[in-house]
Design a protein around this motif. Sequence first.
Motif: not given
Length: 259
Positions: A1-18, A24-35
């Motif tokens: 199965m494919k898994t994607r994490f999608i962050l909508l209108n994120t305002s804090h850069a630290g949360n993107v990195g975290a 990564k520690v759970m083996g997922f790699t597909d990250l998309v940021l919307v605006a």
Amino acid sequence: MKTRFILLNTSHAGNVGATARAMKVMGFTDLVLVAPRWANVLRREETIQRASGALDVLANARVVATLDEAIEGLHHLCATAMTLRDFGPPTLEPRPHFAALAAEHGQNANFGVGFLFGSERFGMLNEDVYRCHTCLSIPTDPKFGSLNLAAAAQVLAYDWREALGGLATMMMPTDHASAAVQEPTPLADAQQLAGLLDHWQQSLTDIGFLDPEAPKKLMPRLNQLFNRAQVTQDEIHILRGIAKTMSQVAHDRTPKIKG
């Protein structure tokens, strides 16, 4: 199965990195940021520091302008929203929902699951929640139920990985014998479903069933109906053909003004 994490209108850069680190520690790699707030958020110093080595996730991450772009190729969308919405998807706890989802689609390598996280200040918009199949509610202390975005991503990443069989399954050799099993009929992805809904909205307007000035909640209800039905790509073509015919019949019955 494919898994994607999608962050909508994120305002804090630290949360993107975290979030990248949590994935990564759970083996997922597909990250998309919307605006996101920062156009260069993937390269900001705070993002890189909080990623703590998950630089490959950041390198592969995409920044897009709309949710439609982010959900392309996905079939099941999970919202993360604390506030219940009228006419929205059912609210479920992650673990039992993940167990059922993995049991039903775990053998389908093309089935795509997306986890949507709203902005830190405002959460998810109603229209984004309505497009999802379920709204995940992480059990917390009722006196203090606020989870940091990246913490929520970590909890869901862990629970989802466990539902998929744990990290050990990622190291298992492929069973070539299973490749001979007939592939299931491809399900329509979220983007195809959105196109179907747009088509039906126009056709229902054409036949006079939907008043565009007072649509109420008809389209979100149809959205949830189609989500529950798990419409296939072939069925999308059928339903769009019905919509096209409805509009054509309505057009043919419209009195023509002769000059």
